[in-house]
Design a protein around this motif. Sequence first.
Motif, PDB file in Angstrom:
ATOM      1  N   SER A  66      27.891 -86.456 -11.931  1.00  0.00           N
ATOM      2  CA  SER A  66      26.760 -87.272 -12.386  1.00  0.00           C
ATOM      3  C   SER A  66      25.444 -86.596 -12.034  1.00  0.00           C
ATOM      4  N   ALA A  67      25.385 -86.021 -10.825  1.00  0.00           N
ATOM      5  CA  ALA A  67      24.171 -85.300 -10.412  1.00  0.00           C
ATOM      6  C   ALA A  67      23.931 -84.095 -11.316  1.00  0.00           C
ATOM      7  N   ALA A  68      25.002 -83.397 -11.685  1.00  0.00           N
ATOM      8  CA  ALA A  68      24.864 -82.239 -12.582  1.00  0.00           C
ATOM      9  C   ALA A  68      24.369 -82.681 -13.955  1.00  0.00           C
ATOM     10  N   ALA A  69      24.849 -83.823 -14.432  1.00  0.00           N
ATOM     11  CA  ALA A  69      24.390 -84.353 -15.729  1.00  0.00           C
ATOM     12  C   ALA A  69      22.905 -84.702 -15.670  1.00  0.00           C
ATOM     13  N   ILE A  70      22.461 -85.251 -14.545  1.00  0.00           N
ATOM     14  CA  ILE A  70      21.039 -85.582 -14.373  1.00  0.00           C
ATOM     15  C   ILE A  70      20.194 -84.315 -14.408  1.00  0.00           C
ATOM     16  N   VAL A  71      20.676 -83.262 -13.753  1.00  0.00           N
ATOM     17  CA  VAL A  71      19.942 -81.987 -13.742  1.00  0.00           C
ATOM     18  C   VAL A  71      19.814 -81.427 -15.152  1.00  0.00           C
ATOM     19  N   ILE A  72      20.893 -81.482 -15.918  1.00  0.00           N
ATOM     20  CA  ILE A  72      20.849 -80.987 -17.302  1.00  0.00           C
ATOM     21  C   ILE A  72      19.871 -81.818 -18.130  1.00  0.00           C
TER      22      ILE A  72
END
Length: 295
Positions: A66-72
């Motif tokens: 989820s954190a990686a999706a937010i970064v993208i």
Amino acid sequence: MIRKRKTSNIEGLSGRRTSAIVTLFRFPLIWMLVGALGIVLTNVIFSRLSEDTNALGDVLLALIGSAAAIVIYWLTMRFLARRLVPELLLQRRAVKEVIFGAVVGLIFIIVSTALIVLFGGYSFEWADVNTSSVVWPVIATQLVAAFIEELIFRGLAFQAIEKMGGSWIALTLTSLFFGAAHLGNPGATAWGALSIVIEAGVLLGAAFLWRRNVWFIVSLHFLWNTIEGLLGIPVSGHPSSGLFTVEVTGPALLTGGNFGLEGSIIPVIISLLIAIPMLISARRKGHLLSPRQDS
């Protein structure tokens, strides 16, 4: 002189190509698609990684994914859409929005379920299961679903369409797309898709317009799906091994049938009762945008 002229022409062509590429990626539908593709690929990668992990490992990977999706999402907005990202502010407001969204989601599903029980549609019995083996997988699954779906539909798609056609067009189209995206789910029907359009698409779109905040809608979405799954009710047609066994009686219009709570007329009505005041408040706050108006 001839060499200088050639160099100048080459630099000019290079500049025009660069400008054309930048212009292309700044077009709303392009950065929407690029961002959505990046988020989907991230989800696929972390889903593969979680195949051989235990329950707590699933939750950990869900948080990281989820954190990686937010970064993208942030990178897409900052470097392709070339805009600030106030909807992701990581301050005290974010915590308040998460709590507020959770409360709204909790009230929404408790009232919806209670009314169906009152009308004789559901009855619950505690299941003889290992609690942790049920709770953690449901949390992990629904956490990822809430982040991925909201970042794509309300974050990228809503704001891209809103920039071109305004808030009302964005609300209408993203709601329709969200309903259509659930047509392939188990037990899906035309009514099930329409109910998703209203109780999820319209409600979550209205919530985003009202709060202009990702944390509120993700939290609302997550609480709804998680409680539904823990109760043992199918989540948009997907069976859930909940903490209870559910006996479903009565017409599908009341209970949702195999599609689950989302297919019931009860949450459709309640969602409209919640969404309409949100839209009225959003308009009063000046959160509704006209076409080409910067968000």
